[in-house]
Design a protein around this motif. Structure first.
Motif, PDB file in Angstrom:
ATOM      1  N   ALA A 167       4.353  -7.846  -8.716  1.00  0.00           N
ATOM      2  CA  ALA A 167       5.613  -7.225  -8.287  1.00  0.00           C
ATOM      3  C   ALA A 167       5.508  -5.708  -8.305  1.00  0.00           C
ATOM      4  N   LEU A 168       4.775  -5.158  -9.262  1.00  0.00           N
ATOM      5  CA  LEU A 168       4.579  -3.711  -9.323  1.00  0.00           C
ATOM      6  C   LEU A 168       3.831  -3.214  -8.084  1.00  0.00           C
ATOM      7  N   ILE A 169       2.773  -3.904  -7.721  1.00  0.00           N
ATOM      8  CA  ILE A 169       1.996  -3.517  -6.535  1.00  0.00           C
ATOM      9  C   ILE A 169       2.818  -3.706  -5.263  1.00  0.00           C
ATOM     10  N   ALA A 170       3.543  -4.822  -5.180  1.00  0.00           N
ATOM     11  CA  ALA A 170       4.362  -5.084  -4.001  1.00  0.00           C
ATOM     12  C   ALA A 170       5.486  -4.058  -3.865  1.00  0.00           C
ATOM     13  N   SER A 171       6.136  -3.721  -4.965  1.00  0.00           N
ATOM     14  CA  SER A 171       7.209  -2.733  -4.925  1.00  0.00           C
ATOM     15  C   SER A 171       6.677  -1.375  -4.486  1.00  0.00           C
ATOM     16  N   GLY A 172       5.546  -0.985  -5.020  1.00  0.00           N
ATOM     17  CA  GLY A 172       4.944   0.285  -4.633  1.00  0.00           C
ATOM     18  C   GLY A 172       4.548   0.326  -3.173  1.00  0.00           C
ATOM     19  N   SER A 173       4.024  -0.786  -2.671  1.00  0.00           N
ATOM     20  CA  SER A 173       3.629  -0.814  -1.256  1.00  0.00           C
ATOM     21  C   SER A 173       4.841  -0.716  -0.340  1.00  0.00           C
ATOM     22  N   MET A 174       5.949  -1.301  -0.750  1.00  0.00           N
ATOM     23  CA  MET A 174       7.156  -1.215   0.069  1.00  0.00           C
ATOM     24  C   MET A 174       7.797   0.164  -0.020  1.00  0.00           C
ATOM     25  N   ALA A 175       7.690   0.815  -1.171  1.00  0.00           N
ATOM     26  CA  ALA A 175       8.168   2.200  -1.271  1.00  0.00           C
ATOM     27  C   ALA A 175       7.332   3.095  -0.358  1.00  0.00           C
ATOM     28  N   PHE A 176       6.019   2.888  -0.358  1.00  0.00           N
ATOM     29  CA  PHE A 176       5.136   3.643   0.529  1.00  0.00           C
ATOM     30  C   PHE A 176       5.509   3.380   1.992  1.00  0.00           C
ATOM     31  N   ALA A 177       5.750   2.117   2.323  1.00  0.00           N
ATOM     32  CA  ALA A 177       6.109   1.768   3.698  1.00  0.00           C
ATOM     33  C   ALA A 177       7.383   2.494   4.121  1.00  0.00           C
ATOM     34  N   TYR A 178       8.359   2.539   3.228  1.00  0.00           N
ATOM     35  CA  TYR A 178       9.604   3.197   3.590  1.00  0.00           C
ATOM     36  C   TYR A 178       9.408   4.693   3.789  1.00  0.00           C
ATOM     37  N   PHE A 179       8.804   5.350   2.818  1.00  0.00           N
ATOM     38  CA  PHE A 179       8.702   6.809   2.888  1.00  0.00           C
ATOM     39  C   PHE A 179       7.667   7.287   3.909  1.00  0.00           C
ATOM     40  N   ASP A 180       6.611   6.522   4.113  1.00  0.00           N
ATOM     41  CA  ASP A 180       5.570   6.958   5.046  1.00  0.00           C
ATOM     42  C   ASP A 180       5.865   6.561   6.490  1.00  0.00           C
ATOM     43  N   VAL A 181       6.431   5.391   6.681  1.00  0.00           N
ATOM     44  CA  VAL A 181       6.631   4.880   8.039  1.00  0.00           C
ATOM     45  C   VAL A 181       8.068   5.072   8.515  1.00  0.00           C
TER      46      VAL A 181
END
Length: 151
Positions: A78-92
């Motif tokens: 969940a930590l990795i998944a949450s971080g990847s989705m935060a990256f997706a939001y802010f980067d994309v």
């Protein structure tokens, strides 16, 4: 009423985790294998292998989603998944507009905060984390029972 709802909390959390894990796994499978409509914007296709960040995001979605679905290593996945989705939001997404409703990032934000919650709550009921934890607790006692008794 609260006592009854509180007693059902681990089961509701377990079902919540299973549904979220399944949805996240499906996103990864669609992007990597072209199933269920394929990757977004590809008309049934897949993301190119090694393509940054889409392919890596799809791998995280598939693996972390499956781990969350099974309830195995839930907090780490969940930590990795949450971080990847935060990256997706802010980067994309945030490049297009500030608010998720304007930039199409609602799903990224929802997944990010959902997985963030699972970091703190754990797997709930029905997870393999509980099976692994119960074996660890039972293991030292069973090892002591097998040791010969010294006179």
């Amino acid at each position: 009423m609260s006592a009854r709802l509180n007693s059902a909390q681990p089961y509701a959390l377990g079902l919540f985790r299973i549904v979220i894990g399944l949805l996240f796994t499906v996103h990864g499978a669609a992007s990597l294998f072209g199933v269920l409509g394929g990757a977004a914007g590809t008309h049934g296709g897949t993301v190119a292998a090694g393509n940054w960040p889409g392919w890596y995001a799809a791998v995280i979605q598939l693996v972390a989603g499956a781990l969350v679905l099974l309830g195995l290593g839930t907090r780490g996945a969940a930590l990795i998944a949450s971080g990847s989705m935060a990256f997706a939001y802010f980067d994309v997404h945030q490049q297009a507009a500030l608010w998720p409703i304007q930039n199409g990032g609602e799903l990224s934000v929802l997944f990010c905060w959902t997985f963030f919650l699972l970091i703190f709550t754990g797997s709930g009921a029905f997870g393999l984390d509980r099976v692994v934890a119960s074996r660890r607790v039972a293991s030292p006692e069973s090892e002591r029972a097998r040791e010969p008794i010294a006179a």
